[in-house]
Enzyme design. Sequence first.
Site, PDB file in Angstrom:
ATOM      1  N   ASP A  39      52.114  54.719  40.821  1.00  0.00           N
ATOM      2  CA  ASP A  39      50.672  54.503  40.917  1.00  0.00           C
ATOM      3  C   ASP A  39      50.166  53.663  39.763  1.00  0.00           C
ATOM      4  O   ASP A  39      50.941  53.090  39.002  1.00  0.00           O
ATOM      5  CB  ASP A  39      49.921  55.830  41.073  1.00  0.00           C
ATOM      6  CG  ASP A  39      50.395  56.859  40.094  1.00  0.00           C
ATOM      7  OD1 ASP A  39      50.672  56.479  38.941  1.00  0.00           O
ATOM      8  OD2 ASP A  39      50.515  58.043  40.477  1.00  0.00           O
ATOM      9  N   LYS A  61      45.229  53.520  43.160  1.00  0.00           N
ATOM     10  CA  LYS A  61      44.001  52.873  43.626  1.00  0.00           C
ATOM     11  C   LYS A  61      44.228  51.381  43.778  1.00  0.00           C
ATOM     12  O   LYS A  61      44.887  50.767  42.961  1.00  0.00           O
ATOM     13  CB  LYS A  61      42.886  53.069  42.591  1.00  0.00           C
ATOM     14  CG  LYS A  61      42.299  54.435  42.626  1.00  0.00           C
ATOM     15  CD  LYS A  61      41.096  54.497  41.688  1.00  0.00           C
ATOM     16  CE  LYS A  61      40.713  55.944  41.490  1.00  0.00           C
ATOM     17  NZ  LYS A  61      40.317  56.278  40.155  1.00  0.00           N
ATOM     18  N   MET A 176      41.278  61.332  30.345  1.00  0.00           N
ATOM     19  CA  MET A 176      40.350  61.195  31.480  1.00  0.00           C
ATOM     20  C   MET A 176      38.918  61.460  31.035  1.00  0.00           C
ATOM     21  O   MET A 176      38.124  62.030  31.778  1.00  0.00           O
ATOM     22  CB  MET A 176      40.737  62.177  32.608  1.00  0.00           C
ATOM     23  CG  MET A 176      42.119  61.932  33.153  1.00  0.00           C
ATOM     24  SD  MET A 176      42.552  63.084  34.454  1.00  0.00           S
ATOM     25  CE  MET A 176      42.947  64.529  33.526  1.00  0.00           C
TER      26      MET A 176
HETATM   27  N1  SAH Z   1      50.428  61.948  32.386  1.00  0.00           N
HETATM   28  C1  SAH Z   1      49.625  61.039  31.635  1.00  0.00           C
HETATM   29  C2  SAH Z   1      48.157  61.371  31.729  1.00  0.00           C
HETATM   30  C3  SAH Z   1      47.604  61.241  33.105  1.00  0.00           C
HETATM   31  S1  SAH Z   1      45.883  61.524  33.166  1.00  0.00           S
HETATM   32  C4  SAH Z   1      50.113  61.020  30.177  1.00  0.00           C
HETATM   33  O1  SAH Z   1      50.911  61.872  29.785  1.00  0.00           O
HETATM   34  O2  SAH Z   1      49.728  60.116  29.442  1.00  0.00           O
HETATM   35  C5  SAH Z   1      45.240  59.898  33.035  1.00  0.00           C
HETATM   36  C6  SAH Z   1      44.630  59.687  31.690  1.00  0.00           C
HETATM   37  O3  SAH Z   1      45.634  59.404  30.731  1.00  0.00           O
HETATM   38  C7  SAH Z   1      43.693  58.514  31.595  1.00  0.00           C
HETATM   39  O4  SAH Z   1      42.406  58.825  32.079  1.00  0.00           O
HETATM   40  C8  SAH Z   1      43.673  58.255  30.127  1.00  0.00           C
HETATM   41  O5  SAH Z   1      42.865  59.183  29.469  1.00  0.00           O
HETATM   42  C9  SAH Z   1      45.097  58.559  29.752  1.00  0.00           C
HETATM   43  N2  SAH Z   1      45.938  57.344  29.680  1.00  0.00           N
HETATM   44  C10 SAH Z   1      47.081  57.125  30.343  1.00  0.00           C
HETATM   45  N3  SAH Z   1      47.622  55.934  29.973  1.00  0.00           N
HETATM   46  C11 SAH Z   1      46.802  55.417  29.058  1.00  0.00           C
HETATM   47  C12 SAH Z   1      46.803  54.229  28.280  1.00  0.00           C
HETATM   48  N4  SAH Z   1      47.784  53.322  28.378  1.00  0.00           N
HETATM   49  N5  SAH Z   1      45.799  54.030  27.409  1.00  0.00           N
HETATM   50  C13 SAH Z   1      44.819  54.922  27.275  1.00  0.00           C
HETATM   51  N6  SAH Z   1      44.753  56.053  27.988  1.00  0.00           N
HETATM   52  C14 SAH Z   1      45.729  56.310  28.859  1.00  0.00           C
END
Ligand code: SAH
Length: 509
Positions: A39, A61, A176
């Site tokens: 995704d 999306k 998020m």
């Molecule tokens: N499993 C993921 C989180 C999924 S929830 C992890 O461990 O990172 C999705 C959220 O992760 C986004 O809304 C944002 O807050 C954060 N996120 C994921 N990748 C990101 C990135 N490259 N830069 C900033 N925030 C990120």
Amino acid sequence: MSVSAKGKVFLVGAGPGDPELITVKGLRLLQQADCVVYDALADAALLSHTPPGCEVLYVGKRAGNHAMPQEQINELLVACASRHACTVRLKGGDPFVFGRGSEEVLALLKAGVPCEVVPGITSSIAGPASVGIPVTHRGLSSQFTVFTGHEMPGKAESGLDIPAIAATRGTKVILMGMSQLRSTLQALIAAGMSPDESAAAVQWATTPRQKWVKATAGTLADAVEGVLGSPAVVVLGEVVTLADALAPAVPVRPLAGKRIVVTRSREQASALSARLREYGADVMELPTIRIVPPSDRQDFAEAVVDSPHYDWLIFSSPNGVKKFFEAFFAVYEDIRELGGARIAAVGPGTAAELKKYGLMVDVMPRKAVAEELIAEFDRKGDEFGGVANVTMLWIHSEKGRDIVYKELMKRQAIVDECIAYNTVPEMDDPTGARSRLTSEGADIITFTSSSTVHNFMAMNIPLPEGCRVASIGPITSATLKEYGIEPAIECEKHNIENLVDSILKSETN
Ligand code: SAH
């Protein structure tokens, strides 16, 4: 991958964004995947590691459209496992940090599908780190709390205890959190957090699109307004004040924000892509050619078997070296079987490939062009007693230019050909790079040979507005000009390092 009656699904953490920040195990699984489901948060560049023929499914999306509902993703994964031995479900960051990864595992197990979780580097730690903010620091922060900013604070069904979070010590990280940022921060402040608490938000951390702002708990919502959006990691706490001191340990990215297209074949692209990514470029791999065996495999095999009988071996490309030795070691076990032939290479890239086999070159022009190789033979030939009546094996591609052959024959050398591979147009586009190039554009498109130019043109993708062209050397530039394209960047030494340097020079001037 051994094929079992029913396939297995691996939930693989893709890491925070930079495609190099995947685990070794995650990468290995991608390389052997029969199917990949990914995704929006997983970098599309990771898909270039998948083998040819791998089924690639996007469930995130798309502009204006919602992502696929979770139940449907679960069903899709079960269906994939019934068709494929190895399905990789690639998830941003770590699969078990707010990724609904555990729900997917439960659904798979319920359906009797074997699965395994491969952890990844979570953005909750890598996001702050990418701008020099550690989540812990002796004396400043001995604990960190990660929570979702997606739930409306104060709502009855919320699983969050905002007063407890506000009261706890150490670093706080919000994932998020962007859409509700103002109300989340207000709730934390109302619950006792100091509005002067240091705060930062990092969007698209570790990717070429990375942006960040530093503020305080009281001012962050205004500071990000119109500047930063999702996905972003928000970090609150004294550790934010370390960012300046730690900045020198954060990668410098002179090509940040520049999208650069790499048109080489998939197997050759990685060296160029990696160099460009190191400098922060948003690399889009759009392979235009594919390397395949020569049309006459029998001829190739015989030439390789006979290769120990020549006075000279002449290599016209790094690929030629690779394919020649693959075939050589299928017949012979020991490099010494090659005998004492002298070796010529068309340029430093080819010489570097030979060096991997412990072979040094006797003749090599500084510029990787066939004419220069001949000139070098003319200059240095006498050192080896000239080329007349000398037997030579010329190892090259089916579509190569025949200058080397003709010119050496003119000088009375006895030249045989060894056609080691062929190049054909690449038809696969697993990363969707072609449509993204059309819809999103690019800053620079690189061409590393005339065949990349011809094949790119055959794809009928118009050059995006404002996109400049970088050429590896004069021959490639001449081919570009045949299509009416004037390269803005041309490198002098005809090699990848020099191409990257030329791009850097043109972008930092
Ligand atoms: N499993 C993921 C989180 C999924 S929830 C992890 O461990 O990172 C999705 C959220 O992760 C986004 O809304 C944002 O807050 C954060 N996120 C994921 N990748 C990101 C990135 N490259 N830069 C900033 N925030 C990120």
